[in-house]
Design an enzyme around this catalytic site. Structure first.
Site, PDB file in Angstrom:
ATOM      1  N   LYS A 119       0.871  -1.186   0.000  1.00 33.82           N
ATOM      2  CA  LYS A 119       0.000   0.000   0.000  1.00 33.82           C
ATOM      3  C   LYS A 119       0.894   1.218   0.000  1.00 33.82           C
ATOM      4  O   LYS A 119       2.029   1.163   0.483  1.00 33.82           O
ATOM      5  CB  LYS A 119      -0.865   0.009   1.265  1.00 33.82           C
ATOM      6  CG  LYS A 119      -2.078   0.905   1.162  1.00 33.82           C
ATOM      7  CD  LYS A 119      -3.216   0.222   0.426  1.00 33.82           C
ATOM      8  CE  LYS A 119      -4.353   1.149   0.130  1.00 33.82           C
ATOM      9  NZ  LYS A 119      -5.487   0.426  -0.465  1.00 33.82           N
ATOM     10  N   ASP A 156      -7.365   4.356  -4.284  1.00 29.97           N
ATOM     11  CA  ASP A 156      -7.959   4.222  -2.955  1.00 29.97           C
ATOM     12  C   ASP A 156      -8.540   5.603  -2.637  1.00 29.97           C
ATOM     13  O   ASP A 156      -8.813   6.389  -3.557  1.00 29.97           O
ATOM     14  CB  ASP A 156      -6.902   3.780  -1.929  1.00 29.97           C
ATOM     15  CG  ASP A 156      -7.506   3.257  -0.636  1.00 29.97           C
ATOM     16  OD1 ASP A 156      -7.756   2.052  -0.526  1.00 29.97           O
ATOM     17  OD2 ASP A 156      -7.742   4.058   0.298  1.00 29.97           O
TER      18      ASP A 156
HETATM   19  P1  NDP Z   1     -13.079   7.807  -2.336  1.00 26.10           P
HETATM   20  O1  NDP Z   1     -12.061   8.819  -2.038  1.00 26.10           O
HETATM   21  O2  NDP Z   1     -13.546   7.622  -3.735  1.00 26.10           O
HETATM   22  O3  NDP Z   1     -14.379   8.033  -1.422  1.00 26.10           O
HETATM   23  C1  NDP Z   1     -14.319   8.052  -0.039  1.00 26.10           C
HETATM   24  C2  NDP Z   1     -15.657   8.549   0.486  1.00 26.10           C
HETATM   25  O4  NDP Z   1     -15.690   8.396   1.899  1.00 26.10           O
HETATM   26  C3  NDP Z   1     -15.888  10.035   0.194  1.00 26.10           C
HETATM   27  O5  NDP Z   1     -17.254  10.255  -0.065  1.00 26.10           O
HETATM   28  C4  NDP Z   1     -15.462  10.714   1.485  1.00 26.10           C
HETATM   29  O6  NDP Z   1     -16.139  11.926   1.759  1.00 26.10           O
HETATM   30  C5  NDP Z   1     -15.883   9.664   2.514  1.00 26.10           C
HETATM   31  N1  NDP Z   1     -15.032   9.752   3.701  1.00 26.10           N
HETATM   32  C6  NDP Z   1     -13.688   9.646   3.756  1.00 26.10           C
HETATM   33  N2  NDP Z   1     -13.256   9.815   5.018  1.00 26.10           N
HETATM   34  C7  NDP Z   1     -14.363  10.024   5.768  1.00 26.10           C
HETATM   35  C8  NDP Z   1     -14.582  10.264   7.133  1.00 26.10           C
HETATM   36  N3  NDP Z   1     -13.565  10.310   8.007  1.00 26.10           N
HETATM   37  N4  NDP Z   1     -15.869  10.437   7.559  1.00 26.10           N
HETATM   38  C9  NDP Z   1     -16.904  10.384   6.695  1.00 26.10           C
HETATM   39  N5  NDP Z   1     -16.749  10.155   5.361  1.00 26.10           N
HETATM   40  C10 NDP Z   1     -15.499   9.976   4.923  1.00 26.10           C
HETATM   41  O7  NDP Z   1     -12.507   6.410  -1.766  1.00 26.10           O
HETATM   42  P2  NDP Z   1     -12.896   4.918  -2.200  1.00 26.10           P
HETATM   43  O8  NDP Z   1     -14.355   4.836  -2.432  1.00 26.10           O
HETATM   44  O9  NDP Z   1     -11.937   4.463  -3.218  1.00 26.10           O
HETATM   45  O10 NDP Z   1     -12.525   4.125  -0.857  1.00 26.10           O
HETATM   46  C11 NDP Z   1     -13.431   4.019   0.227  1.00 26.10           C
HETATM   47  C12 NDP Z   1     -13.002   2.883   1.129  1.00 26.10           C
HETATM   48  O11 NDP Z   1     -12.998   1.651   0.390  1.00 26.10           O
HETATM   49  C13 NDP Z   1     -11.605   2.999   1.737  1.00 26.10           C
HETATM   50  O12 NDP Z   1     -11.597   2.392   2.997  1.00 26.10           O
HETATM   51  C14 NDP Z   1     -10.745   2.182   0.783  1.00 26.10           C
HETATM   52  O13 NDP Z   1      -9.571   1.722   1.409  1.00 26.10           O
HETATM   53  C15 NDP Z   1     -11.701   1.048   0.478  1.00 26.10           C
HETATM   54  N6  NDP Z   1     -11.454   0.315  -0.760  1.00 26.10           N
HETATM   55  C16 NDP Z   1     -11.323   0.974  -1.947  1.00 26.10           C
HETATM   56  C17 NDP Z   1     -11.121   0.248  -3.105  1.00 26.10           C
HETATM   57  C18 NDP Z   1     -11.052   0.896  -4.449  1.00 26.10           C
HETATM   58  O14 NDP Z   1     -10.924   0.152  -5.441  1.00 26.10           O
HETATM   59  N7  NDP Z   1     -11.154   2.189  -4.568  1.00 26.10           N
HETATM   60  C19 NDP Z   1     -10.952  -1.213  -3.067  1.00 26.10           C
HETATM   61  C20 NDP Z   1     -11.189  -1.797  -1.780  1.00 26.10           C
HETATM   62  C21 NDP Z   1     -11.399  -1.038  -0.685  1.00 26.10           C
HETATM   63  P3  NDP Z   1     -15.847  13.254   0.885  1.00 26.10           P
HETATM   64  O15 NDP Z   1     -16.559  13.027  -0.410  1.00 26.10           O
HETATM   65  O16 NDP Z   1     -16.432  14.368   1.697  1.00 26.10           O
HETATM   66  O17 NDP Z   1     -14.372  13.322   0.737  1.00 26.10           O
HETATM   67  O1  2IT Z   2      -8.102  -1.775  -0.734  1.00 26.34           O
HETATM   68  C1  2IT Z   2      -8.052  -2.152  -1.901  1.00 26.34           C
HETATM   69  O2  2IT Z   2      -8.206  -3.357  -2.208  1.00 26.34           O
HETATM   70  C2  2IT Z   2      -7.844  -1.158  -2.964  1.00 26.34           C
HETATM   71  N1  2IT Z   2      -7.781   0.027  -2.674  1.00 26.34           N
HETATM   72  C3  2IT Z   2      -7.659  -1.588  -4.371  1.00 26.34           C
HETATM   73  C4  2IT Z   2      -6.262  -2.024  -4.518  1.00 26.34           C
HETATM   74  C5  2IT Z   2      -5.876  -2.376  -5.910  1.00 26.34           C
HETATM   75  O3  2IT Z   2      -4.702  -2.728  -6.032  1.00 26.34           O
HETATM   76  O4  2IT Z   2      -6.687  -2.281  -6.840  1.00 26.34           O
END
Ligand code: NDP
Ligand code: 2IT
Length: 460
Positions: free
Chosen positions: A134, A178
């Site tokens: 990461k 992420d």
């Molecule tokens: P994004 O940046 O696209 O979206 C994150 C969202 O969560 C935003 O709407 C943000 O609000 C909100 N957020 C972040 N921090 C807080 C907080 N402290 N309190 C309330 N809301 C919060 O991120 P992703 O959707 O990519 O990732 C979301 C989660 O999923 C993470 O934990 C990530 O590690 C996990 N994940 C992501 C993957 C991916 O492929 N992207 C894969 C697997 C897991 P705002 O819009 O106001 O910033």
């Molecule tokens: O937490 C996760 O699995 C991700 N943010 C996606 C990682 C990836 O390598 O696509």
């Protein structure tokens, strides 16, 4: 002392010794300690049965390499800024380090290590030949101009490129997205990587569709979360149709989960962000979702939605966990759902929790779910669709073919089903019943695969 009590004392001693070693070494890394603690707890029956894995686990919880670097960049006014960059190369026993990049002010070494540790196990569970890593920075992309983001990404890559790519040790390291990192940032990062190295294939992420990413990559995590929920429901002889779903987050994972819930006839009633949450009792549909995307793309307040849909409510500085629902999908960030939130969810009748984010539920919340016999799908299983599709993308890129969205979607469904079944099977083998089976089963199945590879490779 009878045999059962002796075993349970032995289990506790192992867990305490591994955790106290981490606490001695890195006492301030709270998120990392939390993620290890959950896994060690699940592994207690495995370590009792196979004591040879105790030393493997001790080695597994130490990352193979951590790179921390300075990222300096100049804003549009000509002022200089400095941020901290990270890449944690956690474990390469199963294959090249793989895991996304996060840009968020809360990024620190503990957050990076917990995410890389989770990723190592997630990649193992998804049956790919990929290790775990990461990276990221405490840079806040919010409120920055396009040019500032591009300059930051270039500067970040100016150091990161030394630690990734086909001709380096480690052999491959493939960052993707992420929190705070999406196709735009990956595009700039890749552009700079390519300029610095003259390599095209060293790093593969969710790039623009037209230059080599898999069809369906952006959607994969969110869709996969819902496919995983569907597997749980099938075992319970239930269907997603008409189920009320509470979703947190309004980012990549949350909004694609909402999209897939809509397509299955479920009723997603909330989304949230750092400012508050939006509740539409009638449920979101495709048209409403387009409006939400529009609002978020312009970084506006979700309250804007209520101008078009006056019956909807927007609540500032509140989390959505007291909203009546059948299933909750925390899809925002770590530790967003605590003990009190878990109690609220139980009070409103929620029966299933599926983690879209990484470690969104605190240990205390998970304990409440366990005691209340709530089904709990852990993030490392439920949100593995993104990395699984990335694995398929690597295979497609190396053979220069591109599957259609339908083909990728079919494979994604198979992967999520396989992850679900593998977790259940591992739990059954260790006599762990529902509703805890999904949590412990995912930890056991993922650990055993990495542990076996580590054992075969000697003292690594
Ligand atoms: P994004 O940046 O696209 O979206 C994150 C969202 O969560 C935003 O709407 C943000 O609000 C909100 N957020 C972040 N921090 C807080 C907080 N402290 N309190 C309330 N809301 C919060 O991120 P992703 O959707 O990519 O990732 C979301 C989660 O999923 C993470 O934990 C990530 O590690 C996990 N994940 C992501 C993957 C991916 O492929 N992207 C894969 C697997 C897991 P705002 O819009 O106001 O910033
Ligand atoms: O937490 C996760 O699995 C991700 N943010 C996606 C990682 C990836 O390598 O696509």
């Amino acid at each position: 002392m009878d045999k059962r009590r002796l075993f349970s004392t032995y289990r506790v001693l192992i867990a305490v010794s591994i955790l106290s070693a981490i606490l001695r070494r890195d006492p301030h890394e709270m998120e990392f300690i939390q993620s290890v603690q959950e896994v060690v707890h699940s592994l207690e029956p495995v370590l009792t049965k196979y004591p040879q894995y105790v030393h493997v686990l001790e080695r597994l919880v130490e990352p193979e390499r951590v790179v921390i670097f300075k990222v300096s960049w100049v804003d549009d006014k000509g002022e200089a800024h400095v941020n901290r960059g990270f890449r944690v190369q956690f474990n390469q026993a199963l294959g090249p380090y793989k895991g996304g990049l996060r840009f968020h002010p809360t990024v620190n070494l503990s957050v990076m290590k917990f995410l890389a540790f989770e990723q190592t196990l997630k990649n193992s569970l998804s049956s790919l030949s990929l290790g775990g890593g990461k990276g990221g920075s405490d840079f806040n992309p919010k409120g920055k101009s396009e040019n500032e983001i591009m300059r930051f990404c270039y500067s970040f890559m100016e150091e990161l490129y030394r630690h990734i790519g086909p001709n380096q040790v480690p052999i491959f390291d493939t960052p993707s997205g992420d929190i705070g990192v999406g196709p735009r940032e990956i595009g700039y990062l890749f552009g700079q990587y390519r300029r610095l190295t003259s390599q095209y294939e060293g790093m593969l992420g969710p790039k623009g569709i037209q230059w080599g990413t898999s069809n369906l990559h952006p959607e994969a995590t969110g869709y996969g979360v819902v496919y995983y929920a569907k597997e749980v429901l099938t075992d319970l002889h239930r269907d997603l149709k008409d189920l009320r779903c509470v979703v947190s987050g309004a980012g990549k994972v949350a909004l694609y989960a909402v999209e897939k819930l809509i397509s299955f006839g479920a009723v997603p009633v909330t989304i949230s962000d750092t400012r508050g949450y939006l509740l539409d009792e009638e449920g979101f549909d495709r048209v409403k979702l387009s409006l939400i995307r529009e609002i978020k793309a312009h970084n506006k307040n979700l309250r804007e939605y209520t101008k078009s849909y006056p019956k909807a409510k927007y609540l500032d500085d509140t989390k959505p966990w007291a909203v009546k629902c059948d299933i909750a999908f925390p899809c925002a960030t770590q530790n967003e759902l605590n003990h009190a939130d878990a109690m609220s969810l139980i009070n409103v009748g929620c029966q299933i929790i599926i983690e879209g984010a990484n470690m969104p539920c605190t240990a205390e919340a998970i304990d409440i779910f366990r005691k209340s016999k709530i089904w709990f799908g852990p993030g490392k299983a439920a949100n593995a669709g993104g990395v699984a599709i990335q694995g398929l993308e690597m295979a497609q890129n190396s053979s220069r073919v591109q599957w259609t969205a339908e083909e990728v979607d079919m494979r994604l469904q198979e992967v999520m089903k396989d992850i679900y079944q593998k977790s259940m099977k591992a739990a059954q083998e260790y006599g762990i019943g529902n509703p805890e089976a999904l949590l412990h089963g995912a930890n056991i199945a993922s650990f055993l695969r990495v542990a076996q590879a580590m054992l075969e490779q000697g003292c690594v």
